[in-house]
Design a protein around this motif. Structure first.
Motif, PDB file in Angstrom:
ATOM      1  N   ILE A  54      -5.251   6.131   0.807  1.00 60.24           N
ATOM      2  CA  ILE A  54      -4.496   4.885   0.679  1.00 60.24           C
ATOM      3  C   ILE A  54      -4.749   4.246  -0.677  1.00 60.24           C
ATOM      4  CG2 ILE A  54      -4.043   2.641   1.747  1.00 60.24           C
ATOM      5  CD1 ILE A  54      -5.436   3.849   4.307  1.00 60.24           C
ATOM      6  N   LYS A  89       0.836  -1.201   0.000  1.00 58.86           N
ATOM      7  CA  LYS A  89       0.000   0.000   0.000  1.00 58.86           C
ATOM      8  C   LYS A  89       0.869   1.249   0.000  1.00 58.86           C
ATOM      9  CE  LYS A  89      -3.911  -2.042   2.531  1.00 58.86           C
ATOM     10  NZ  LYS A  89      -4.909  -1.826   3.601  1.00 58.86           N
ATOM     11  N   ASP A 126      -5.682   9.780   6.040  1.00 59.05           N
ATOM     12  CA  ASP A 126      -4.903   8.902   5.161  1.00 59.05           C
ATOM     13  C   ASP A 126      -5.665   8.676   3.860  1.00 59.05           C
ATOM     14  OD1 ASP A 126      -2.847   8.441   6.981  1.00 59.05           O
ATOM     15  OD2 ASP A 126      -3.803   6.664   7.821  1.00 59.05           O
ATOM     16  N   TYR A 154       0.651   5.344   1.106  1.00 57.25           N
ATOM     17  CA  TYR A 154      -0.105   6.261   1.955  1.00 57.25           C
ATOM     18  C   TYR A 154       0.287   7.709   1.668  1.00 57.25           C
ATOM     19  CZ  TYR A 154      -1.659   2.554   5.191  1.00 57.25           C
ATOM     20  OH  TYR A 154      -2.244   1.451   5.763  1.00 57.25           O
TER      21      TYR A 154
END
Length: 222
Positions: free
Chosen positions: A27, A4, A25, A6
């Motif tokens: 993501i 991932k 966030d 961020y």
């Protein structure tokens, strides 16, 4: 295993009666996420604390305790697979005097879980959250460092209907270690490079659903 990326906006500020903190966030999960990518996830937490010392005009300072605060907060998220965590938190924050730390405080909060999945409530329960959080700065030779983070201890909570089997209490730990790289370009306390470690035991309260991953960070203080 899911990779991932961020992008996080984080804010902290104070005022004459207390302090505020929040982050958001955005993501992006890579293609190996079953829910897909394309920035399919957003998550935010926010907290506001009112100092009892400032509100009453009387210092509530004794022993290792520097102050006591009234705290309220939220956790909110949404993902393209239908997950929608929603939590309200309220209780107290105790500020401690710990040598070598700019702050060290502990939240003791009620955790009112209103989470949803595909629009349906996943829990209708209230439990507790106890969260130590800290910030320390130190030097090693010519370099300046920051050690910060938090640990959340969240109690077991059950669905509104059906069995509570498979549910458990949670531990979420996120320590961070960063070095000030901006100082070498005349921008001290501005740009940091570091690592963050994320450990989540019984994620979202599901027994045995554990997450453990390191993260590389580039932080730019505005």
């Amino acid at each position: 295993n899911v990779s991932k990326d961020y992008l996080t906006l984080q804010h902290a500020s104070g005022h004459k009666l207390g302090r505020n903190f929040f982050f958001v966030d955005i993501i992006n999960s890579r293609k190996n996420d079953p829910a897909g990518g394309s920035f399919g996830e957003i998550y935010s937490e926010g907290y506001s604390s009112l100092s009892l010392s400032k509100m009453t005009g009387t210092k509530l300072e004794f022993g290792p305790i520097a102050d006591i605060n009234l705290t309220g907060g939220y956790n909110f998220g949404a993902k393209s697979n239908g997950a929608n965590p929603r939590v309200l938190l309220y209780g107290a924050t105790v500020d401690f005097k710990v040598p070598g730390f700019i702050f060290f405080n502990v939240d003791v909060l009620a955790y009112d879980d209103k989470g949803r999945f595909d629009g349906q409530r996943t829990t209708k329960d209230t439990t507790y959250q106890i969260s130590p959080a800290w910030l320390s700065k130190f030097s090693l030779g010519p370099t300046n460092w920051v050690f910060t983070g938090h640990v959340d201890f969240i109690g077991k909570r059950c669905p509104g209907v059906g069995s509570c089997d498979g549910r458990a209490s949670e531990i979420l730990a996120q320590p961070e270690l960063r070095v000030d790289v901006g100082q070498f370009a005349g921008k001290k306390d501005t740009i940091y490079l570091g690592v963050k470690y994320n450990y989540w035991r019984n994620k979202f309260g599901y027994d045995g659903l554990n997450e453990s991953n390191p993260q590389l960070q580039l932080n730019w203080k505005l």
